[in-house]
Write a protein that holds these residues in place. Structure first.
Motif, PDB file in Angstrom:
ATOM      1  N   TYR A  63     -17.634  -5.446 -26.028  1.00 29.63           N
ATOM      2  CA  TYR A  63     -16.531  -4.498 -26.132  1.00 29.63           C
ATOM      3  C   TYR A  63     -15.352  -4.946 -25.261  1.00 29.63           C
ATOM      4  O   TYR A  63     -14.190  -4.835 -25.661  1.00 29.63           O
ATOM      5  CB  TYR A  63     -17.011  -3.093 -25.743  1.00 29.63           C
ATOM      6  CG  TYR A  63     -15.898  -2.072 -25.689  1.00 29.63           C
ATOM      7  CD1 TYR A  63     -15.146  -1.773 -26.820  1.00 29.63           C
ATOM      8  CD2 TYR A  63     -15.579  -1.430 -24.492  1.00 29.63           C
ATOM      9  CE1 TYR A  63     -14.111  -0.854 -26.771  1.00 29.63           C
ATOM     10  CE2 TYR A  63     -14.554  -0.506 -24.435  1.00 29.63           C
ATOM     11  CZ  TYR A  63     -13.819  -0.225 -25.573  1.00 29.63           C
ATOM     12  OH  TYR A  63     -12.793   0.681 -25.509  1.00 29.63           O
ATOM     13  N   THR A  67     -11.663  -5.748 -26.537  1.00 32.49           N
ATOM     14  CA  THR A  67     -10.572  -4.927 -26.005  1.00 32.49           C
ATOM     15  C   THR A  67      -9.473  -5.815 -25.420  1.00 32.49           C
ATOM     16  O   THR A  67      -8.280  -5.588 -25.653  1.00 32.49           O
ATOM     17  CB  THR A  67     -11.100  -3.941 -24.945  1.00 32.49           C
ATOM     18  OG1 THR A  67     -12.092  -3.105 -25.553  1.00 32.49           O
ATOM     19  CG2 THR A  67      -9.981  -3.058 -24.409  1.00 32.49           C
ATOM     20  N   SER A  72     -10.682  -4.587 -30.959  1.00 33.37           N
ATOM     21  CA  SER A  72     -11.837  -3.679 -31.038  1.00 33.37           C
ATOM     22  C   SER A  72     -11.579  -2.550 -32.020  1.00 33.37           C
ATOM     23  O   SER A  72     -10.576  -1.840 -31.900  1.00 33.37           O
ATOM     24  CB  SER A  72     -12.157  -3.070 -29.674  1.00 33.37           C
ATOM     25  OG  SER A  72     -13.182  -2.105 -29.814  1.00 33.37           O
ATOM     26  N   TYR A  74     -13.297   0.023 -31.972  1.00 33.91           N
ATOM     27  CA  TYR A  74     -13.774   1.198 -31.246  1.00 33.91           C
ATOM     28  C   TYR A  74     -12.992   1.406 -29.959  1.00 33.91           C
ATOM     29  O   TYR A  74     -12.490   0.458 -29.369  1.00 33.91           O
ATOM     30  CB  TYR A  74     -15.266   1.037 -30.891  1.00 33.91           C
ATOM     31  CG  TYR A  74     -16.165   1.077 -32.104  1.00 33.91           C
ATOM     32  CD1 TYR A  74     -16.620   2.291 -32.613  1.00 33.91           C
ATOM     33  CD2 TYR A  74     -16.544  -0.093 -32.755  1.00 33.91           C
ATOM     34  CE1 TYR A  74     -17.426   2.337 -33.739  1.00 33.91           C
ATOM     35  CE2 TYR A  74     -17.360  -0.056 -33.888  1.00 33.91           C
ATOM     36  CZ  TYR A  74     -17.795   1.165 -34.367  1.00 33.91           C
ATOM     37  OH  TYR A  74     -18.586   1.208 -35.486  1.00 33.91           O
ATOM     38  N   ILE A  75     -12.934   2.694 -29.536  1.00 33.87           N
ATOM     39  CA  ILE A  75     -12.451   3.040 -28.200  1.00 33.87           C
ATOM     40  C   ILE A  75     -13.609   3.767 -27.515  1.00 33.87           C
ATOM     41  O   ILE A  75     -14.301   4.575 -28.138  1.00 33.87           O
ATOM     42  CB  ILE A  75     -11.169   3.912 -28.251  1.00 33.87           C
ATOM     43  CG1 ILE A  75     -10.647   4.240 -26.852  1.00 33.87           C
ATOM     44  CG2 ILE A  75     -11.374   5.207 -29.040  1.00 33.87           C
ATOM     45  CD1 ILE A  75      -9.879   3.123 -26.206  1.00 33.87           C
ATOM     46  N   LYS A 230     -15.057   5.162 -33.308  1.00 32.94           N
ATOM     47  CA  LYS A 230     -14.147   4.398 -34.159  1.00 32.94           C
ATOM     48  C   LYS A 230     -12.726   4.913 -33.930  1.00 32.94           C
ATOM     49  O   LYS A 230     -12.481   6.118 -33.930  1.00 32.94           O
ATOM     50  CB  LYS A 230     -14.552   4.536 -35.628  1.00 32.94           C
ATOM     51  CG  LYS A 230     -14.088   3.370 -36.470  1.00 32.94           C
ATOM     52  CD  LYS A 230     -14.377   3.558 -37.938  1.00 32.94           C
ATOM     53  CE  LYS A 230     -15.831   3.264 -38.246  1.00 32.94           C
ATOM     54  NZ  LYS A 230     -16.057   3.177 -39.702  1.00 32.94           N
ATOM     55  N   LYS A 231     -11.788   3.991 -33.692  1.00 33.53           N
ATOM     56  CA  LYS A 231     -10.416   4.402 -33.331  1.00 33.53           C
ATOM     57  C   LYS A 231      -9.813   5.339 -34.360  1.00 33.53           C
ATOM     58  O   LYS A 231      -9.156   6.326 -34.013  1.00 33.53           O
ATOM     59  CB  LYS A 231      -9.531   3.166 -33.158  1.00 33.53           C
ATOM     60  CG  LYS A 231      -9.746   2.460 -31.831  1.00 33.53           C
ATOM     61  CD  LYS A 231      -8.886   1.220 -31.701  1.00 33.53           C
ATOM     62  CE  LYS A 231      -9.061   0.582 -30.331  1.00 33.53           C
ATOM     63  NZ  LYS A 231      -8.485  -0.767 -30.248  1.00 33.53           N
ATOM     64  N   SER A 232     -10.047   5.059 -35.641  1.00 34.35           N
ATOM     65  CA  SER A 232      -9.457   5.907 -36.694  1.00 34.35           C
ATOM     66  C   SER A 232      -9.990   7.339 -36.609  1.00 34.35           C
ATOM     67  O   SER A 232      -9.267   8.303 -36.841  1.00 34.35           O
ATOM     68  CB  SER A 232      -9.752   5.312 -38.079  1.00 34.35           C
ATOM     69  OG  SER A 232     -11.145   5.091 -38.223  1.00 34.35           O
ATOM     70  N   ALA A 234     -11.195   8.801 -33.771  1.00 29.74           N
ATOM     71  CA  ALA A 234     -10.654   9.411 -32.542  1.00 29.74           C
ATOM     72  C   ALA A 234      -9.212   9.858 -32.746  1.00 29.74           C
ATOM     73  O   ALA A 234      -8.796  10.906 -32.233  1.00 29.74           O
ATOM     74  CB  ALA A 234     -10.749   8.427 -31.379  1.00 29.74           C
ATOM     75  N   GLU A 235      -8.438   9.066 -33.502  1.00 28.62           N
ATOM     76  CA  GLU A 235      -7.039   9.442 -33.755  1.00 28.62           C
ATOM     77  C   GLU A 235      -6.946  10.683 -34.625  1.00 28.62           C
ATOM     78  O   GLU A 235      -6.104  11.553 -34.407  1.00 28.62           O
ATOM     79  CB  GLU A 235      -6.286   8.272 -34.417  1.00 28.62           C
ATOM     80  CG  GLU A 235      -5.805   7.243 -33.402  1.00 28.62           C
ATOM     81  CD  GLU A 235      -5.515   5.874 -34.024  1.00 28.62           C
ATOM     82  OE1 GLU A 235      -5.195   5.825 -35.238  1.00 28.62           O
ATOM     83  OE2 GLU A 235      -5.635   4.870 -33.293  1.00 28.62           O
ATOM     84  N   HIS A 323     -10.861   6.092 -23.833  1.00 22.37           N
ATOM     85  CA  HIS A 323      -9.888   6.993 -24.433  1.00 22.37           C
ATOM     86  C   HIS A 323      -9.269   7.859 -23.331  1.00 22.37           C
ATOM     87  O   HIS A 323      -9.993   8.428 -22.507  1.00 22.37           O
ATOM     88  CB  HIS A 323     -10.592   7.883 -25.474  1.00 22.37           C
ATOM     89  CG  HIS A 323      -9.642   8.618 -26.355  1.00 22.37           C
ATOM     90  ND1 HIS A 323      -8.933   9.708 -25.923  1.00 22.37           N
ATOM     91  CD2 HIS A 323      -9.271   8.395 -27.635  1.00 22.37           C
ATOM     92  CE1 HIS A 323      -8.167  10.149 -26.916  1.00 22.37           C
ATOM     93  NE2 HIS A 323      -8.356   9.368 -27.959  1.00 22.37           N
TER      94      HIS A 323
END
Length: 332
Positions: A63, A67, A72, A74-75, A230-232, A234-235, A323
């Motif tokens: 990770y 990053t 990545s 993921y966050i 997954k960043k999408s 979390a957003e 995050h």
């Protein structure tokens, strides 16, 4: 609207600290979880190759590589499902003339992957405590038991690091048994050790004592895995990072309460309560801390090492891994 919860796939190991979540004793606010219980090797491979899961355990090392590179999917949030002292992670062949860590210099050491989190932590203490640098040995990379295992992450190592691949068709475990490598470092015991090969033993005579002494001096309880979203996802759901931290923290606290319940032991092992007491005496009541502030120093030490090894393309700050909404936790 009705009561529509967010369905999330959550890939984690089947640990006691996850059971209250998996069994439904602890709820994740607003979430209908679909748990996939898998070995870390499978989770990481699928996460870093295909971003298969909404939420999953992540190798701290892989990770950090991703990053730093900005790649990545993921966050993370400051939940640490796996931690381990890695003084048990070094296995040596009896005929290799290795009686103390300093004797590893000039030797051939097998690894399943160079960048594994466990291996970064081992190289950190080998250098800091015993003066053994990564450039002092020859690294031999290959599968423990399967000769086709590949490194998940492409590496850009310093020029003085000697890394070669195991010969075609050879496993690291068989090479240790035969003495073709002098030592092996990795998060699992190679099968030759598990099967009691007469020539294969731990480097440290008493790894637990060595690790305990090291912790007393450094206050480092190495982190292996963190938890990624997954960043999408979390957003799209800004409330989720904080909610996950709260639920996973609750689950871990419940697991420790059960572990410490001495009326009937929850784990198939004698002397569990003595172990819990010993851990609390050495490390305090919350001996397996989640949360950013509680772990910032440990993560920072890891990231400094990770960058010095050439694994992360830049020196990350600890907070960059997480995050923003998960950095501060409210106390209940």
């Amino acid at each position: 609207m009705g009561n529509h919860k967010l369905r999330l796939s959550i890939a984690v190991g089947n640990y006691d600290r996850m059971r209250p979540l998996i069994d439904g004793d602890v709820q994740i606010d607003g979430v209908e979880p679909v748990f996939l219980l898998q070995d870390p090797e499978e989770i990481f491979f699928r996460a870093f190759r295909h971003a298969d899961f909404d939420v999953c355990e992540l190798s701290l090392s892989s990770y950090s590589v991703k990053t730093a590179a900005g790649t990545s999917p993921y966050i993370a949030v400051p939940v640490f499902p796996s931690r381990a002292f890695r003084h048990t992670a070094i296995y040596v062949h009896a005929d290799s003339g290795i009686s103390k860590p300093e004797d590893l210099k000039g030797k051939r050491i097998g690894v399943p992957e160079y960048q594994l989190t466990a291996n970064v932590w081992v190289r950190l203490f080998l250098e800091e405590e015993y003066g053994v640098k990564a450039s002092d040995v020859t690294w031999v990379r290959g599968g423990y038991e399967d000769p086709t295992r590949v490194e998940k992450i492409s590496l850009n190592l310093p020029a003085d690091i000697k890394l070669e691949n195991a010969p075609e068709g050879k496993t690291i475990s068989s090479m240790l048994a035969s003495g073709e490598v002098d030592a092996v470092i990795g998060p699992r015991a190679p099968s030759c050790f598990d099967q009691g090969h007469p020539k294969v033993r731990y480097l440290f005579d008493d790894p637990q004592k060595t690790a305990t002494d090291w912790y007393a001096r450094t206050k480092l309880f190495p982190i292996m895995h963190t938890l990624g979203i997954k960043k999408s996802v979390a957003e799209a759901h800004p409330w989720l990072p904080g909610t996950l931290v709260k639920a996973f923290e609750k689950s871990k606290a419940l697991a420790i309460t059960r572990l410490a319940d001495t009326a009937a032991t929850k784990v198939t092992l004698p002397f569990v309560e003595e172990q819990v007491q010993a851990a609390r005496k050495l490390m305090g009541n919350d001996f397996w801390p989640y949360g950013f502030a509680e772990n910032e120093q440990t993560i920072d030490r890891f990231l400094a090492r990770h960058h010095a090894e050439g694994l992360s393309s830049r020196r990350l700050e600890a907070r960059e891994l997480f995050h923003p909404a998960s950095l501060e936790s409210f106390k209940i």
